[in-house]
Scaffold this active site. Sequence first.
Site, PDB file in Angstrom:
ATOM      1  N   HIS A 372       5.913 -48.853 -47.142  1.00 53.68           N
ATOM      2  CA  HIS A 372       6.006 -47.961 -45.971  1.00 53.68           C
ATOM      3  C   HIS A 372       4.844 -48.556 -45.080  1.00 53.68           C
ATOM      4  O   HIS A 372       4.570 -47.570 -43.893  1.00 53.68           O
ATOM      5  CB  HIS A 372       5.641 -46.575 -46.254  1.00 53.68           C
ATOM      6  CG  HIS A 372       6.886 -45.943 -47.046  1.00 53.68           C
ATOM      7  ND1 HIS A 372       7.865 -45.257 -46.528  1.00 53.68           N
ATOM      8  CD2 HIS A 372       7.054 -45.773 -48.486  1.00 53.68           C
ATOM      9  CE1 HIS A 372       8.572 -44.676 -47.542  1.00 53.68           C
ATOM     10  NE2 HIS A 372       7.988 -45.168 -48.551  1.00 53.68           N
ATOM     11  N   ARG A 565       1.029 -38.113 -36.547  1.00 50.17           N
ATOM     12  CA  ARG A 565      -0.458 -38.311 -36.925  1.00 50.17           C
ATOM     13  C   ARG A 565      -1.006 -38.797 -35.629  1.00 50.17           C
ATOM     14  O   ARG A 565      -0.660 -39.869 -34.892  1.00 50.17           O
ATOM     15  CB  ARG A 565      -0.629 -38.936 -38.152  1.00 50.17           C
ATOM     16  CG  ARG A 565      -0.114 -38.240 -39.442  1.00 50.17           C
ATOM     17  CD  ARG A 565      -0.930 -36.982 -39.621  1.00 50.17           C
ATOM     18  NE  ARG A 565      -2.124 -37.289 -40.115  1.00 50.17           N
ATOM     19  CZ  ARG A 565      -2.766 -37.006 -41.239  1.00 50.17           C
ATOM     20  NH1 ARG A 565      -2.074 -36.268 -42.190  1.00 50.17           N
ATOM     21  NH2 ARG A 565      -4.166 -37.310 -41.663  1.00 50.17           N
ATOM     22  N   LYS A 570      -0.958 -45.721 -33.048  1.00 48.30           N
ATOM     23  CA  LYS A 570       0.037 -45.108 -32.436  1.00 48.30           C
ATOM     24  C   LYS A 570       0.072 -44.923 -31.077  1.00 48.30           C
ATOM     25  O   LYS A 570       0.803 -44.318 -30.211  1.00 48.30           O
ATOM     26  CB  LYS A 570       0.580 -43.630 -33.200  1.00 48.30           C
ATOM     27  CG  LYS A 570       0.789 -43.768 -34.715  1.00 48.30           C
ATOM     28  CD  LYS A 570       0.890 -42.562 -35.397  1.00 48.30           C
ATOM     29  CE  LYS A 570       1.297 -42.422 -36.844  1.00 48.30           C
ATOM     30  NZ  LYS A 570       2.596 -42.734 -37.280  1.00 48.30           N
TER      31      LYS A 570
HETATM   32  N1  GPU Z   1       3.743 -43.709 -44.000  1.00 42.88           N
HETATM   33 BR1  GPU Z   1       1.741 -46.300 -46.581  1.00 42.88          BR
HETATM   34  C1  GPU Z   1       3.091 -42.578 -44.129  1.00 42.88           C
HETATM   35  O1  GPU Z   1       3.180 -41.564 -43.654  1.00 42.88           O
HETATM   36  N2  GPU Z   1       2.145 -42.537 -45.030  1.00 42.88           N
HETATM   37  C2  GPU Z   1       1.700 -43.358 -45.708  1.00 42.88           C
HETATM   38  O2  GPU Z   1       0.756 -43.450 -46.860  1.00 42.88           O
HETATM   39  C3  GPU Z   1       2.504 -44.790 -45.571  1.00 42.88           C
HETATM   40  C4  GPU Z   1       3.290 -44.981 -44.689  1.00 42.88           C
HETATM   41  C5  GPU Z   1       4.593 -43.838 -43.025  1.00 42.88           C
HETATM   42  C6  GPU Z   1       4.922 -45.003 -41.982  1.00 42.88           C
HETATM   43  O3  GPU Z   1       3.714 -44.962 -41.148  1.00 42.88           O
HETATM   44  C7  GPU Z   1       6.027 -44.697 -40.980  1.00 42.88           C
HETATM   45  O4  GPU Z   1       6.108 -45.556 -40.157  1.00 42.88           O
HETATM   46  C8  GPU Z   1       7.292 -44.542 -41.867  1.00 42.88           C
HETATM   47  O5  GPU Z   1       8.265 -44.140 -40.854  1.00 42.88           O
HETATM   48  C9  GPU Z   1       7.289 -43.427 -42.979  1.00 42.88           C
HETATM   49  O6  GPU Z   1       5.996 -43.735 -43.547  1.00 42.88           O
HETATM   50  C10 GPU Z   1       8.185 -43.393 -43.805  1.00 42.88           C
HETATM   51  O7  GPU Z   1       8.674 -44.439 -44.225  1.00 42.88           O
END
Ligand code: GPU
Length: 830
Positions: A372, A565, A570
Site C-alpha cells: 500500500h 490524513r 498529500k
Molecule cells: N495507506 Br502502508 C494507509 O492508510 N496506511 C498505511 O499504513 C499504508 C498505506 C494508504 C495509502 O496511503 C493510500 O494511498 C491507499 O489508498 C490506502 O492505503 C488503501 O490502499
Amino acid sequence: MSDMNRPGSAVGESDHIRTGLSKEQLKQAYIDNLFYLLGRFLEVATPHDSYMAAAYTVRDRMLDRWIKTARTYKASQARTVCYLSAEFLLGPHLAKNLINLGIMEVSREAGAELGLDFEAILEQEEEPGLGNGGLGRLAACYLDSLATLQIPAIGYGIRYEFGIFDQLIEDGWQVEKSDVWLRDGNPWELPRPKLRFPVRFGGHTETFQDDGRVRVRWIPDLVVEGRAYDTPILGYGVSNANLLRLWSAHAPESFDFQAFNTGDYYGAVHAKVEAETISKVLYPNDEPQAGKELRLKQQYFFASCSLQDMIRLQLGAAGTLEGFHEKFVVQLNDTHPAIAVAELMRLLIDEHRMDWEPAWEITRRTFAFTNHTLLPEALETWTVALFGRLLPRLLEIVYEINRRFLDKVRMHFLGDEARIARMSLIDEGHGRRIRMAHLATVGSFAINGVAEMHSELVKSTILKDFHDLWPERFHNVTNGVTPRRFIIVSNPRLARLLTECCGDDGWVRDMDRLRSLEPLADDVGFHEDWRRMKTAAKRDLADWLRRRVGVNVDPETLFDVQVKRIHEYKRQHLNVLHIITLYERLKAEPNRDVAPRTFVFGGKAAPGYLMAKLIIKLINSVAEVINQDPQVNDRLRVVFMPDFNVKNAQHLYPAADLSEQISMAGKEASGTGNMKFAMNGALTIGTLDGANVEIREEVGDENFFLFGHTAEQLQRLQAEGYRPWEICNDRFELRSALDLIASGLFSHGDKELFRPLVENLLYQDPFMVLADYELYLDRQTEVSHAWRDPKHWNRMSILNVARMGKFSSDRSIRDYCERIWRVRPVPAEL
Ligand code: GPU
C-alpha cells in the site's frame, strides 16, 4: 416473558421476536431488549439506553443470519478468505446494518411510533476507530463487499482498547485525546472467552531429538493469551453474514501464585500488565515505521492467534493440515501481518511436526500480499537485534527462509552479488534489519498494488528484483469503496434519486448500472433535481458546521474540500498557498470577480509528526485572518473540521463540490477519498497519482481538473537538481504568499512560528509543492470559471456519478476473487 422470547426457542421463524422484521416486531423487540438487557423502560431510557436497545434489536437479526451462514460455509467446504489487517476502520455499525438488513425505513417508523428521536439514537454510537485512515477503511469496505458477494471470509485483527485518538483543536493546534470507545459497552461484539490461544515472547530456543529427527523447542519468558471477540458483518440484501474476529491480549492467569506467595505482589501483577499492554492502543501513524518493540509484539500477537485459529478450524474439519492452502487463503494487508509467513512455518514445523519442504509448500501457497505504499520511510524493517530478542524462534526461521531463497536467486542470476544483497530478507547495510516487504513477497503466491499506476511502480521500483524473478506473481487490484456506506448511509437523497433514475435499486450491487444516468446529463428537469439534492446536502453540512464547529458558511458558495490524513506528500500546504494567493488578489483588487468559495479541511496528524501539526496550525491561522476580514469574507471562508473520522466524513462527501486530490505524483498509492467524493458528484482537481489516473479515465478528461507534473517529470526535475527558491524568483504571487506567511500576518506578528514550514518549502521542498504551484493555480482559475456555468458544472457532476461504477469495492473484491483468491460465492439462505 412468553415462551417465544426465551433463549433456546426455535429461531428463524419470521414472526419471532428476535428475528422478525415487521414494524410491530421491531417495536416489541426494542422494548424487550430495553427491559431485559438494560434494565430500563421507555419513560426513563436515556438516548444511550435507546441506542443500546436498538443495537441489540438489530444484532439479534444479524445473529440468525450469521449462524446460518456459518453452517452453510461449513457444509460447502469452500475456501475461506482470511483478511489479516492491523486496522479495521469500520465506522458506526447501526445505520449501516439497518441498511444492509433492509429495515432502515420500517425502523424509522417504529421509532417514531415509540416516540424516539431516531437521528439522536444514531448519533449516540461511538465510532469504532480501529484504524488510521485509508488502509483501515479499505479493510472495512472489503468486509462489506465480501459479505455482500457471499464470499466465505474472516477478518482478523486486533481489538485495541483505544483506537485512533480523538482530535481537538485548541488555539489552532491539534490536541490528542484518548479514544475510550469501549467505555459505554460495545453491543456489536460477542466475547468468546473459550476461544483463546497462547502467544510466546522472548526467551531462547533449544534443539532436541524426536523420532530420530532434530526438532526445536522455544522456551519463552512471556506467554500472552489472545482472546477472540467476534463481530458479525452482514452483506447488503443477502443473508450472508461474515465474521470479524479481533484478538484481545491477556495474561494466561491473573496472578503468578508463586511470586504472590513469596510476597512479590507487584512482580506478580507485572506480567498481567505487560500482557494486556499488547492490545491497549492503536499506533497512530498512517504509513508507519517507528520500529517500536510494542508494535512488533502487536503484529506477531495477532498473526499468531489468527493462524492458530485457522489451524484449529482446519483440523476440526479435515483432521489434517495437508491441503490447508486449499481451505484458506490469507491476504496480508501491507506488511503489518507479514510475520505470519514465518509463524505459519513455525506452527507447521514445531507444533505440528511437519518437515520444512511440505510446510513451505503450504505456506507459500497460502499467502498473498498487498503493498500500500512506496514511501521509503514507510517500508517496514526490524532490527535483527530486536527481532531476535523478542521472537528468537522466528528469527531462526527467517534466516532459513532467506538461506534457501538466496540459493535460488544465486542460481537464477549467476554471480550477481549486488542483486543478492538487494533481495536478501536481511538488509546488511543499515545495522542488520529484516525487510518485511521481502518476507511477504517471498512467502506469497501473489503480490498486488492498489491502483494501476502504483502496481506498475511496485514492479519497477521497490520490488523490481522480485518482478524480474517471478513476473507471474505480480498483479494489480485497484481499490474501491462501498456504495452502501458512502452513498446510501451518507447521502440518502442521492441514493433515492439514483434508484428513481435506474428504476430500481440494483445499482447498489452493480454500480455499472449508474451508466443509465448519462442520457440525463443534459436533461433540464433532472438538473433541477440534482441541484436541489446538492443544495440540501450543503445546507445540512452548513448547519452541522454551525452547531459543531461554530462557523457560518454559505451553502451557495463552492465547497472546496480536502479531507485525509495530514501529510506533506498529500500537500495540504499547496491548497493553503492557493487560498493565500486568492486572498492577496482580493486585497489588491477588492472588486475582482472571483467565485465565492468555502474551503474545508479535515484530518489528523500523527502525534509525533511536527511538520504535519504545523500545517494544521497554519490552516487554522489562515482561517482566523480570512474569516474575520470583512473585505473578503463574503467570498472566502476557511474551515478546519476537527476530528475527521468516518462518522464526521459522512456529512462531507454529499456536500462537496470540489475534491482536492493534489498529492505529489508517484506518492499516493491509490487514495480512496478521491472515489468517495466523485461518486457523490464532486468534481476532482487532482494530479496524475494513484487511482486519480483511473478515475479520470472513467469519468472523462473533460470532467476532471487535471494539473501538475507527472511522476516522471518530477523525477527528472529532481535528478537535474531541484532548486525551489529559484521558482519563487519568477513567480511573483508564490513569493508573495510565502512572504506573507513569514511576515507573521497569520501568527499575530510572530515571524518564527511558520519559519520551519516556509524554509522547508523554499530550500528542500521534498514533495515539490512549489514546482506544481503555478499549474495548480491556473487549474483553480478554470474551476472558478466552470463554477460560474451551473449547467455545465451539473453536467460534469452527473457524469462523474454515472461513470464511477469501477470504484465500487464490489468490483475490487471480484478482482481479488478471480485473479488471486480463486474463490466463488456461497449463498446462505434464511
Ligand atoms: N495507506 Br502502508 C494507509 O492508510 N496506511 C498505511 O499504513 C499504508 C498505506 C494508504 C495509502 O496511503 C493510500 O494511498 C491507499 O489508498 C490506502 O492505503 C488503501 O490502499
